[in-house]
Design a protein around this motif. Structure first.
Motif, PDB file in Angstrom:
ATOM      1  N   LEU A 128     -78.411 149.237 -70.558  1.00 50.22           N
ATOM      2  CA  LEU A 128     -78.222 149.606 -69.849  1.00 50.22           C
ATOM      3  C   LEU A 128     -77.866 150.855 -69.510  1.00 50.22           C
ATOM      4  CD1 LEU A 128     -75.159 146.743 -68.700  1.00 50.22           C
ATOM      5  CD2 LEU A 128     -78.045 146.835 -68.597  1.00 50.22           C
ATOM      6  N   TRP A 129     -77.265 152.053 -70.365  1.00 53.50           N
ATOM      7  CA  TRP A 129     -76.948 153.038 -70.042  1.00 53.50           C
ATOM      8  C   TRP A 129     -77.844 154.227 -69.616  1.00 53.50           C
ATOM      9  CZ3 TRP A 129     -73.375 156.984 -68.879  1.00 53.50           C
ATOM     10  CH2 TRP A 129     -73.805 157.983 -68.647  1.00 53.50           C
ATOM     11  N   PRO A 130     -79.243 154.464 -70.212  1.00 53.95           N
ATOM     12  CA  PRO A 130     -80.359 155.334 -69.624  1.00 53.95           C
ATOM     13  C   PRO A 130     -80.446 154.822 -67.834  1.00 53.95           C
ATOM     14  CG  PRO A 130     -81.056 153.451 -71.712  1.00 53.95           C
ATOM     15  CD  PRO A 130     -79.656 153.259 -70.961  1.00 53.95           C
ATOM     16  N   TRP A 131     -80.567 153.166 -67.552  1.00 51.62           N
ATOM     17  CA  TRP A 131     -79.902 153.227 -65.527  1.00 51.62           C
ATOM     18  C   TRP A 131     -79.294 153.373 -64.804  1.00 51.62           C
ATOM     19  CZ3 TRP A 131     -85.161 151.770 -64.835  1.00 51.62           C
ATOM     20  CH2 TRP A 131     -85.664 151.334 -65.130  1.00 51.62           C
ATOM     21  N   VAL A 132     -77.792 154.806 -65.799  1.00 52.91           N
ATOM     22  CA  VAL A 132     -76.519 154.726 -65.208  1.00 52.91           C
ATOM     23  C   VAL A 132     -76.913 156.137 -65.484  1.00 52.91           C
ATOM     24  CG1 VAL A 132     -74.840 154.626 -64.799  1.00 52.91           C
ATOM     25  CG2 VAL A 132     -75.938 152.498 -65.610  1.00 52.91           C
ATOM     26  N   ASP A 133     -76.979 156.863 -66.814  1.00 57.02           N
ATOM     27  CA  ASP A 133     -77.081 158.283 -67.147  1.00 57.02           C
ATOM     28  C   ASP A 133     -78.297 158.755 -66.037  1.00 57.02           C
ATOM     29  OD1 ASP A 133     -77.634 160.109 -68.229  1.00 57.02           O
ATOM     30  OD2 ASP A 133     -79.401 159.799 -70.035  1.00 57.02           O
ATOM     31  N   PRO A 134     -77.452 159.752 -65.326  1.00 51.29           N
ATOM     32  CA  PRO A 134     -77.654 160.460 -64.226  1.00 51.29           C
ATOM     33  C   PRO A 134     -79.002 161.957 -64.909  1.00 51.29           C
ATOM     34  CG  PRO A 134     -75.494 161.099 -64.675  1.00 51.29           C
ATOM     35  CD  PRO A 134     -75.768 160.074 -65.474  1.00 51.29           C
ATOM     36  N   GLY A 135     -78.678 161.859 -66.039  1.00 51.11           N
ATOM     37  CA  GLY A 135     -80.020 163.026 -67.204  1.00 51.11           C
ATOM     38  C   GLY A 135     -81.021 162.026 -66.708  1.00 51.11           C
ATOM     39  N   ASN A 136     -81.133 160.948 -66.389  1.00 50.33           N
ATOM     40  CA  ASN A 136     -82.199 160.083 -67.652  1.00 50.33           C
ATOM     41  C   ASN A 136     -83.553 159.614 -66.356  1.00 50.33           C
ATOM     42  OD1 ASN A 136     -83.851 158.614 -69.066  1.00 50.33           O
ATOM     43  ND2 ASN A 136     -83.524 157.155 -68.922  1.00 50.33           N
ATOM     44  N   VAL A 137     -83.468 160.865 -65.411  1.00 51.47           N
ATOM     45  CA  VAL A 137     -83.887 160.580 -63.897  1.00 51.47           C
ATOM     46  C   VAL A 137     -85.698 160.592 -64.893  1.00 51.47           C
ATOM     47  CG1 VAL A 137     -85.150 161.385 -62.104  1.00 51.47           C
ATOM     48  CG2 VAL A 137     -82.725 161.442 -62.336  1.00 51.47           C
ATOM     49  N   ALA A 138     -86.832 160.000 -63.959  1.00 45.18           N
ATOM     50  CA  ALA A 138     -87.967 159.800 -64.947  1.00 45.18           C
ATOM     51  C   ALA A 138     -88.449 161.276 -63.561  1.00 45.18           C
ATOM     52  CB  ALA A 138     -88.401 158.814 -64.080  1.00 45.18           C
ATOM     53  N   PRO A 139     -90.041 161.256 -64.450  1.00 49.54           N
ATOM     54  CA  PRO A 139     -90.959 162.819 -64.029  1.00 49.54           C
ATOM     55  C   PRO A 139     -91.036 162.765 -62.349  1.00 49.54           C
ATOM     56  CG  PRO A 139     -91.326 163.058 -66.347  1.00 49.54           C
ATOM     57  CD  PRO A 139     -89.835 160.946 -66.020  1.00 49.54           C
ATOM     58  N   ALA A 140     -91.149 163.706 -61.867  1.00 50.65           N
ATOM     59  CA  ALA A 140     -92.175 163.456 -60.520  1.00 50.65           C
ATOM     60  C   ALA A 140     -93.142 161.856 -59.866  1.00 50.65           C
ATOM     61  CB  ALA A 140     -91.872 164.516 -59.347  1.00 50.65           C
ATOM     62  N   GLY A 141     -94.254 162.445 -60.938  1.00 51.16           N
ATOM     63  CA  GLY A 141     -95.748 161.568 -61.402  1.00 51.16           C
ATOM     64  C   GLY A 141     -95.376 160.487 -61.921  1.00 51.16           C
ATOM     65  N   GLU A 142     -93.798 159.739 -62.999  1.00 49.31           N
ATOM     66  CA  GLU A 142     -93.947 158.541 -63.048  1.00 49.31           C
ATOM     67  C   GLU A 142     -93.312 157.395 -61.791  1.00 49.31           C
ATOM     68  OE1 GLU A 142     -91.443 156.156 -66.583  1.00 49.31           O
ATOM     69  OE2 GLU A 142     -91.958 158.041 -66.738  1.00 49.31           O
ATOM     70  N   ASP A 143     -94.026 156.323 -61.659  1.00 50.88           N
ATOM     71  CA  ASP A 143     -93.755 155.863 -61.041  1.00 50.88           C
ATOM     72  C   ASP A 143     -93.979 154.026 -60.815  1.00 50.88           C
ATOM     73  OD1 ASP A 143     -92.850 155.017 -58.202  1.00 50.88           O
ATOM     74  OD2 ASP A 143     -94.472 154.541 -57.210  1.00 50.88           O
ATOM     75  N   GLY A 144     -93.120 153.594 -62.426  1.00 48.76           N
ATOM     76  CA  GLY A 144     -93.375 152.523 -63.148  1.00 48.76           C
ATOM     77  C   GLY A 144     -92.155 151.711 -62.558  1.00 48.76           C
ATOM     78  N   PRO A 145     -91.833 150.165 -62.690  1.00 47.76           N
ATOM     79  CA  PRO A 145     -91.101 149.495 -62.290  1.00 47.76           C
ATOM     80  C   PRO A 145     -89.772 149.751 -62.291  1.00 47.76           C
ATOM     81  CG  PRO A 145     -91.721 148.681 -64.133  1.00 47.76           C
ATOM     82  CD  PRO A 145     -92.524 150.224 -64.762  1.00 47.76           C
ATOM     83  N   GLY A 146     -89.042 149.331 -61.666  1.00 45.55           N
ATOM     84  CA  GLY A 146     -87.211 149.706 -61.699  1.00 45.55           C
ATOM     85  C   GLY A 146     -86.924 148.959 -63.371  1.00 45.55           C
ATOM     86  N   PRO A 147     -85.311 148.512 -62.762  1.00 46.32           N
ATOM     87  CA  PRO A 147     -84.826 147.603 -63.611  1.00 46.32           C
ATOM     88  C   PRO A 147     -84.051 146.045 -63.420  1.00 46.32           C
ATOM     89  CG  PRO A 147     -83.064 149.048 -62.933  1.00 46.32           C
ATOM     90  CD  PRO A 147     -84.604 149.539 -62.688  1.00 46.32           C
ATOM     91  N   GLY A 148     -84.350 146.197 -61.737  1.00 45.88           N
ATOM     92  CA  GLY A 148     -84.391 144.717 -61.508  1.00 45.88           C
ATOM     93  C   GLY A 148     -83.035 144.658 -61.734  1.00 45.88           C
ATOM     94  N   ARG A 149     -82.617 142.990 -60.295  1.00 45.01           N
ATOM     95  CA  ARG A 149     -80.930 142.636 -59.832  1.00 45.01           C
ATOM     96  C   ARG A 149     -80.577 142.344 -61.173  1.00 45.01           C
ATOM     97  NH1 ARG A 149     -80.889 139.249 -54.828  1.00 45.01           N
ATOM     98  NH2 ARG A 149     -78.271 138.795 -55.046  1.00 45.01           N
ATOM     99  N   ALA A 150     -81.358 141.335 -61.973  1.00 45.49           N
ATOM    100  CA  ALA A 150     -80.175 141.699 -63.164  1.00 45.49           C
ATOM    101  C   ALA A 150     -79.543 142.184 -64.297  1.00 45.49           C
ATOM    102  CB  ALA A 150     -81.036 140.443 -64.385  1.00 45.49           C
ATOM    103  N   VAL A 151     -80.259 143.501 -63.985  1.00 42.33           N
ATOM    104  CA  VAL A 151     -79.502 144.766 -64.529  1.00 42.33           C
ATOM    105  C   VAL A 151     -78.522 146.014 -63.584  1.00 42.33           C
ATOM    106  CG1 VAL A 151     -79.950 147.402 -65.386  1.00 42.33           C
ATOM    107  CG2 VAL A 151     -81.993 145.357 -66.170  1.00 42.33           C
ATOM    108  N   LEU A 152     -78.612 145.318 -62.768  1.00 39.84           N
ATOM    109  CA  LEU A 152     -77.794 145.619 -61.458  1.00 39.84           C
ATOM    110  C   LEU A 152     -76.459 145.120 -62.037  1.00 39.84           C
ATOM    111  CD1 LEU A 152     -77.364 147.635 -58.803  1.00 39.84           C
ATOM    112  CD2 LEU A 152     -78.127 146.128 -57.107  1.00 39.84           C
ATOM    113  N   GLU A 153     -76.863 143.594 -61.471  1.00 47.83           N
ATOM    114  CA  GLU A 153     -75.264 143.063 -61.194  1.00 47.83           C
ATOM    115  C   GLU A 153     -74.778 143.393 -62.857  1.00 47.83           C
ATOM    116  OE1 GLU A 153     -76.857 138.716 -60.987  1.00 47.83           O
ATOM    117  OE2 GLU A 153     -77.588 139.369 -58.873  1.00 47.83           O
ATOM    118  N   GLU A 154     -75.664 143.017 -63.842  1.00 46.10           N
ATOM    119  CA  GLU A 154     -74.814 143.757 -65.014  1.00 46.10           C
ATOM    120  C   GLU A 154     -74.440 144.500 -65.138  1.00 46.10           C
ATOM    121  OE1 GLU A 154     -73.441 143.090 -68.697  1.00 46.10           O
ATOM    122  OE2 GLU A 154     -74.351 141.426 -67.099  1.00 46.10           O
ATOM    123  N   ILE A 155     -74.790 146.136 -64.195  1.00 44.28           N
ATOM    124  CA  ILE A 155     -73.730 147.481 -64.443  1.00 44.28           C
ATOM    125  C   ILE A 155     -72.824 146.953 -63.837  1.00 44.28           C
ATOM    126  CG2 ILE A 155     -74.455 149.853 -63.553  1.00 44.28           C
ATOM    127  CD1 ILE A 155     -77.239 149.734 -64.855  1.00 44.28           C
TER     128      ILE A 155
END
Length: 162
Positions: A128-155
């Motif tokens: 879960l830490w990579p989804w909270v870590d402020p230094g882990n922002v994806a490069p501008a061109g990358e547009d992959g899927p987000g983590p989803g609701r389950a990850v948000l709920e767990e965080i």
């Protein structure tokens, strides 16, 4: 209310000028009294009826559940951002979650980045830490899927337990 006060002031001046121009000084006192009474009556009506309406005179109706419905729709929109793309997550959720984590943990990201990251890994885990870590922002061109609701709920659950 400011408009009513301005109109009343202008009415008093206009009535006094008319009374002076027609050379009828004996009616000046009565004219001034009427000119003052009209705006005061309007002000009284405004204050007693509570007419906090719109500019066209139609009162604005605030239903008891309107604020709750607005909050609920905003919350649903934010939850949908977690199910959207990685760019939406980085733009909308990551700064909020990282800020809340920084405040709740007492670890300053700027003061000691290594301690901040170590505390994050301890609280959220390696998954879960990579989804909270402020230094882990994806490069501008990358547009992959987000983590989803389950990850948000767990965080959010782990932040709440902190």
């Amino acid at each position: 209310m400011k408009l009513l006060a301005l109109q009343g002031f202008l009415l008093i001046i206009a009535v006094e000028m008319v009374a002076v121009l027609v050379h009828q000084q004996h009616i000046m006192l009565w004219a001034a009294g009427v000119a003052v009474a009209v705006p005061l009556a309007g002000l009284r009506r405004l204050l007693t009826t509570g007419d906090a309406g719109s500019a066209d005179g139609v009162p604005i109706i605030d239903e008891p559940g309107a604020a709750l419905r607005q909050w609920l729709s905003g919350t649903e929109a934010r939850i949908r951002w977690s199910e959207s793309t990685r760019a939406d997550w980085d733009r909308r959720w990551r700064p909020t979650l990282a800020g809340r984590f920084e405040v709740s943990s007492g670890q300053g990201r700027v003061k000691d980045p290594a301690a901040f990251a170590a505390t994050g890994v301890m609280l959220f885990g390696d998954a879960l830490w990579p989804w909270v870590d402020p230094g882990n922002v994806a490069p501008a061109g990358e547009d992959g899927p987000g983590p989803g609701r389950a990850v948000l709920e767990e965080i959010l659950r782990r932040l709440e337990q902190r």
